[in-house]
Structure formats: structure tokens, C-alpha cells
Design an enzyme around this catalytic site. Sequence first.
Site, PDB file in Angstrom:
ATOM      1  N   SER A  35       0.833  -1.197   0.000  1.00 36.22           N
ATOM      2  CA  SER A  35       0.000   0.000   0.000  1.00 36.22           C
ATOM      3  C   SER A  35       0.874   1.256   0.000  1.00 36.22           C
ATOM      4  CB  SER A  35      -0.958  -0.030   1.191  1.00 36.22           C
ATOM      5  OG  SER A  35      -1.990   0.907   1.032  1.00 36.22           O
TER       6      SER A  35
ATOM      7  N   HIS B  65      -7.869  -5.204  -1.100  1.00 34.04           N
ATOM      8  CA  HIS B  65      -6.592  -4.622  -0.702  1.00 34.04           C
ATOM      9  C   HIS B  65      -6.092  -5.349   0.543  1.00 34.04           C
ATOM     10  CE1 HIS B  65      -3.701  -1.366  -0.820  1.00 34.04           C
ATOM     11  NE2 HIS B  65      -3.921  -1.045   0.446  1.00 34.04           N
TER      12      HIS B  65
END
Length: 540
Positions: A203, A463
Amino acid sequence: MSNIITWVVCATIGFWCPESDPIVQLPNGKIRGVNHGNYLSFESIPYAEPPIGKNRFEASKLYSGKWSGIRDATKPSVICVQWDQFYNKEDRTHGDEDCLLINVYTPSLSSEKPYNVLINIHGGSFMYGNAIEDKIDLLMKNRQLVIVKMNYRLGVMGFLSTADEVITGNFGLKDQLLALEWTKANIAAFNGNPDKMTVIGESAGSASVHFQMLNKRFEKLATSAMSFSGTALSDWGIDGHANEKAIAVAKYLNCPTESSSSIKKCLQSKDAADIVRTAKEFQKNNVGNYNPAIIFSPVVEPKTAKDTFITEKPEIIIRNGKSAEVPWLASFMKDDGVYPCSEYMQKDSNGVEVIEQLNERWTELAPIDLCLNNVVEKSELPAYTTKLKQKYMGDKRFSAENYFLLQKLCTDIVFENGVKMAWDLHTRYTKSPVYGYMYDNPPPSGLGNVIANRSDVNFGTAHDSDSSLIFNTESGIAAFPENQQKMSSNFVGMIENFCLTGKLQFGSCKFVKNSSKAKGFMAMHITKNSCQSVNADQLP
């Protein structure tokens, strides 16, 4: 000599001989760690001068202090002061400003050969996270690597910028760079090989790895890199409104704003928690609880400033051949856009999903929540966001029923497009091999369920779906279905092999090494039952 004899005896009888009281000598003094049975830990080691007082909003400097006796390195490091969207309290501010610490984990101090090194940069929207949350149990299981994790300044403390030479910004990236340099200089003391270092992140940590690669100094620090879901080319990678935000922070804290110097002087006198707490002011007019998930980001610094990290846009750096030449893997999840867009599946006090509010507020919220205002002129945003909605939603309304159309939009805009652009540019303008994958294997539950606060929706391969299988404990992985456990083993093996041999393989599937001579980018498509290399344009 005694260390070598000990290692030989242990290897001969097939057992690891514990080092019950591990002590390491550093230039600053000795430190004592902890023996965990199959690895040794040394935590809370200062690598930079405390970023407090006059050091606040300045580039970090190497820690110069020395101590007598043996310093305690047995306790997990504090976290950097932050506004944490997952901190389940009304006030999400917690942590300490004096936080620039590094942790080192080694299988042994006395092996015959030094271990290759894996350095992890944690994620968290450049706003939250810490060096202790990513668990290393699975990566340490085979005892093949030394692992390093660092804290770096976050949010307003790490990325505030007045877009000039006064508060230059990128302090978090500069912290990371200093931590990498510290590791290069000191890792041999932990039996690590300073000439074999791989840097990885997920991320914002993934984008951080890419930012580090845009600095030529990275070539002398690392031999390879891996980025999981995020690049410097993402729309949230470069902040296009840094000065406006700096002025806003100053106003929230009743600081003068007539000059950048007055802003800096005033903010240096304020309590760190109060400065960080201003994040809520940037989120108060939104729907849900979290967005915008990214408030402060890296910036392009003036070339005339001191201690700069990046002075050109990432795309220009890559096109001009100024990025570091190291083998690089970059990836994304099929449904990466769960973060941040699953927030819209939260329900309001009447039980109605807040996604309904987008029907009236799309052109207002999309530029902020998706960071479109970093890449599109303000006057063009209404038309741009309207076209974007038409492309993905057609004439459909924003609703729970149509949520997954929005999620695809979020995946493309926030993550996938930036990764694919990076694949293309690095393949065309750098000499080093470039690798990629898309992961498509939905877990039973994931980040979307946490953010939306509901268990009745499967948000897909969200994610963090891959990194949760890497940075976990054996007991945590055991709770996953069998196919997820196998995936975990494959991901961990992939990282280990890349660090040890420079070769990339997921299970039995070998990655294609993309180079400037290749026609089209070949990425690994990893699903529940298969993994195969396909042209990036053919990924679903």
C-alpha cells in the site's frame, strides 16, 4: 572462532543452539535482544535524532548518541504519533513524536555465512501504521533471512509541505532513506549481508518502495525491490495541494499564515498530538468514517531546497533514466479498490448505505476521496468525474445493488492504473527486469468487511489480501481455508527465493522477466487454482 565451532556442532547434530543472551555491538554502544527460539529480536534501536523541537519538519539526521553499559532492545518500539483510522476510539490520535526507531530480527548471530536481508516498509495511507504490526513469524520460519522494519514519520508530521524551501515535505521518505542507510552500515553486526538487501512494502509502503527507487542512491543500498499494491505513479502518490493544506493546518491551530516561515515557527511550538488531530478537520464533511483516507502525500520539492528527496515528477524521473536500476516486482489485487471505497457500504443511522449520498455528492466527493484533484485541474473536475461515472456506472444510480461497479472504478483509479503505468514505464526506460502479478483469490472475509462494518458482503480479493498471508502468524494462517494456507506458503516462498536467488517463482509458476525488448508486459495472474503469465491487457 568459537562462534564457528558452535555453529558447526549445532549443524552436525541437527539442532539450532540458542543464544540465550544475545548482545550486539553498534557504533553507539551495545544492545541486548531477545531469543524467541527460532530467531533473535533487537527492537527500538534509534536510527535518527528525535524529530522534535527544531528538528520537527526537517530532514532526519543520523542518531549520534552513545550509551554506556548495555541498552535494552527487548521491547517493541513505540509508534509514531498518528491519526489512525483503525484506532477504535473517538479520538484517533495516538503515538509518540520521538519514534524514529528500527527493529532487526535475525536467525542467529553466529552462522557460518551472513544472511540476506529483507527490509519492510509498512503501509497505512502515509497516515498510520508502525514497525511492529506486520508479523514476521512466517518469514522467519525457515530461518533464511534477516528482517528489518522501521518507523517513519506519518501524516502531517511526515508529509506537511509549504511547497517551498521552508517546509519542504517528504520527511517520512527521508526517514525511510536514512533507515536504509543505517541498515547498510550496521546490518553486518546482526549477521546480515549488506550487499544483499531487498526492500518490500504494501500500500503506502509499496508506493514508498517505488519512491525510494526514484532516488539513485537506492542502487547502492538495495539489490532488489517488491511493491504490493501501490506506486509513486498512483494519483495519491504526489500531493498537488500541499501548500493549501499547510495553510489550513495553521489556521486550525490559530497560527499566522502570512508566510511559510511563520507557519513553521508556530507549528514547531504546538503539541504534536494537536497538530496530528487536525486530520479530522479534513474528513468532517465526508460520508462514513474514514475518507479521504490519504490527506498528506509526498511532494515534488524545489530544486533549490536543502536535503531534497525528489525534485521532479516520478514519471519524468523514470522517462529520463534517473531511477535506480534494480529488479522490481509490482502487483495489485483484483479488488484493491475495496480500500477506500467499501466505506460507502457502511449504513447510516437509518440503516441506509451511505453510497446513496453519492448520487447527490459525487462531483464533490470523488475528487477528494479518489485524489483526482492531484491530477486534474479544478475547473475540469466536474466534467471529468461525470465522465468517469458514466464509464463505469452508465446510467445506473449509486446503490448497494450497484456497489461493485463503483468498486471496479476505485480499483482502477486508485491502484491498478498506477501499477500498470509503472510496469510500462520501467520496462521501456530502465534496463533492470520488471515483474508483475494480479492476485484474484477472495478470502472468506477481509478489509472491506472491517471498513464497512458488515459481514454479509464478500468484497472480493480486497486490498491487503496477499500481504495478510505474508505478514501473519502460523496460528492466524491456520484459520484460513486450505487454499489460502497454500497461497501463504507460495507468497512467503516467492519472497524468500527472490531475496536469496534473485529469481521469482510462485509455487511452480515462473515469472516472466520483462525488459525493454519485450512486446507487451507479461504479468502473473494468480487465482485460487492456477497461476499463469498473461499479457497485462488480458487481465480481468
